[in-house]
Design an enzyme around this catalytic site. Structure first.
Site, PDB file in Angstrom:
ATOM      1  N   HIS A 299       0.810  -1.207   0.000  1.00 44.16           N
ATOM      2  CA  HIS A 299       0.000   0.000   0.000  1.00 44.16           C
ATOM      3  C   HIS A 299       0.851   1.268   0.000  1.00 44.16           C
ATOM      4  O   HIS A 299       0.447   2.291  -0.562  1.00 44.16           O
ATOM      5  CB  HIS A 299      -0.938   0.017   1.217  1.00 44.16           C
ATOM      6  CG  HIS A 299      -2.133  -0.872   1.044  1.00 44.16           C
ATOM      7  ND1 HIS A 299      -2.097  -2.227   1.308  1.00 44.16           N
ATOM      8  CD2 HIS A 299      -3.398  -0.614   0.623  1.00 44.16           C
ATOM      9  CE1 HIS A 299      -3.289  -2.753   1.052  1.00 44.16           C
ATOM     10  NE2 HIS A 299      -4.084  -1.807   0.638  1.00 44.16           N
ATOM     11  N   GLY A 300       1.995   1.227   0.639  1.00 41.30           N
ATOM     12  CA  GLY A 300       2.818   2.426   0.642  1.00 41.30           C
ATOM     13  C   GLY A 300       4.137   2.200   1.346  1.00 41.30           C
ATOM     14  O   GLY A 300       4.253   1.350   2.231  1.00 41.30           O
TER      15      GLY A 300
END
Length: 448
Positions: A299-300
């Site tokens: 996701h990041g």
């Protein structure tokens, strides 16, 4: 338009769409997809499994290497410098939009062909259409190659009025979810999370957490609905990405309902190759934690995403150990609110890259300290929070689930067709009025 020209038009539109949002990177994605196409076709022509594996590894290194370079280099170098006290310098690399999504789709292509699940495409433009298909390019759903391979070359059976009408309604529903509900709730979440830590009491912490919980659901599921709707209008049938996740009675069930295509990707291309359920309990728990750590990092490139993944992985392990049996004994109407509380708490980690701030907000949620916080609770938020709650839990009964299935289905009576058309047009124009009235608020998953 004749069917033989449709892919060319879709590909040109997709290239224009991506160039509009990320003109610097369109040649990167075109170049890597062209190279991937050559590698996979060369792999397919190899006579031995050993030589096929060589091309598989080259393709995996190419795709994962690009993802690592653009998304994670800065993160790892910053952490190396912080831990070792070094001063390694590195260019601040700009992240191409949608790179996590199209990298995963590129991987499904090479792995599905390697496994013999489906033959490779013969035309490079068809392959680029699969990767660049604009409705799902930026934020999914993550369409696995074998799910859509046949539709790329032949989808004429989907060119029916019912499918297109269904696509129009689903697109308008998704647009309304994003512009009317998610954006309104997002303003309230932003108002809370920009406060100084000492200004957040228990009420503010819960309002911010609940606002973001509904914002991210209606933002992301709204985008998925728009992608699925546009896909249907063009003759493609993308897999569903959400199935009412907030009515889940456990975290295990939540992950069967939330971001379904990412969960399916993780299961088929990571969890099962690691041994899946066919290993000892200790290895099973290890695999669950590793998969969710990887999911968080996907996701990041930030520690809050990693911790959010570990948080969910921990509950999955606890449910395997004992918590799942506890939820079963408690029953659905107690297990669902408990699961919802666990999910809300997790979203605070997900929302705030400043871990100290995130932990403070979570602490305030359960500290029962009430004082006068400096934020305004407006009527728009209260209205949309009620609407979001009703929609999120609408399908908790079998009857209401049947109603939703009819709305999202493709079978309409003659009178229902007109009702669908009118409702879609109304939602579309109301959504446009919200777009013009509110500030620009991009989709949350665009940055992943």
């Amino acid at each position: 338009m004749p069917h033989k020209f449709k892919n060319a038009v879709i590909l040109c539109a997709s290239i224009y769409f991506y160039s509009w949002g990320g003109p610097k990177f369109i040649f990167v994605i075109l170049g890597t997809t062209f190279l991937d196409f050559l590698l996979v076709n060369t792999m397919q022509n190899q006579k031995t499994q050993k030589s096929k594996r060589v091309y598989l590894i080259i393709s995996l290194c190419l795709n994962l290497g690009l993802l690592f370079y653009f998304k994670y280099c800065n993160f790892f170098i910053e952490n190396i410098n912080a831990v070792l006290g070094t001063e390694i310098s590195w260019l601040k690399v700009v992240l191409p939009i949608g790179i996590s999504f199209y990298t995963f789709e590129s991987l499904t292509y090479v792995i599905d062909v390697y496994r013999g699940v489906h033959k490779p495409l013969k035309n490079v433009w068809h392959y680029q259409t699969y990767i660049l298909l604009f409705p799902k390019l930026i934020a999914g759903p993550i369409v696995r190659y074998h799910d859509i391979a046949d539709q790329i070359t032949n989808r004429e059976k989907n060119y029916t009025a019912e499918v297109k009408l269904s696509g129009f309604l689903i697109f308008c529903l998704g647009l309304a979810k994003k512009t009317i509900i998610a954006n309104t709730l997002g303003m309230q979440a932003d108002a809370v999370f920009k406060l100084a830590p000492e200004e957040i009491d228990t009420a503010a912490a819960w309002i911010g957490a609940i606002a973001y919980t509904f914002q991210i659901y209606f933002d992301f599921s709204g985008y998925s609905d728009m992608a699925i709707g546009l896909g249907k209008i063009m003759g493609f049938k993308f897999p569903e990405n959400f199935n009412n996740p907030y009515i889940s009675g456990s975290i295990t069930e939540f992950w069967r309902r939330w971001h379904i295509t990412l969960g399916a990707w993780m299961k088929n291309y990571l969890y099962i190759p690691m041994g899946g359920n066919k290993v000892s309990n200790s290895k099973l728990y290890r695999n669950l934690i590793l998969v969710f750590l990887f999911s968080g990092l996907w996701h990041g490139a930030s520690w809050n995403f990693v911790l959010w993944g570990a948080y969910h992985g921990l509950f999955l392990v606890l449910e395997r150990l004992f918590l799942g049996r506890v939820f079963e004994k408690l029953g659905k109407f107690i297990a669902v609110p408990i699961t919802f509380l666990i999910v809300i708490t997790g979203w605070v980690l997900f929302r705030n890259e400043d871990l100290g701030f995130a932990v403070h907000v979570i602490k305030q949620m359960y500290s029962f300290e009430f004082f006068h916080s400096k934020f305004v609770l407006n009527n728009d938020f209260i209205t949309m929070a009620i609407v979001a709650t009703l929609i999120s839990f609408f399908t908790i009964t079998t009857k209401t689930k049947e109603i939703q299935n009819k709305i999202y289905g493709e079978s309409f009576s003659p009178s229902a067709k007109w009702a669908v058309l009118v409702c879609g047009v109304i939602l579309y124009y109301v959504s446009l009025s919200y777009v013009s009235a509110l500030d620009f608020n991009p989709f949350i998953y665009f940055r992943f």
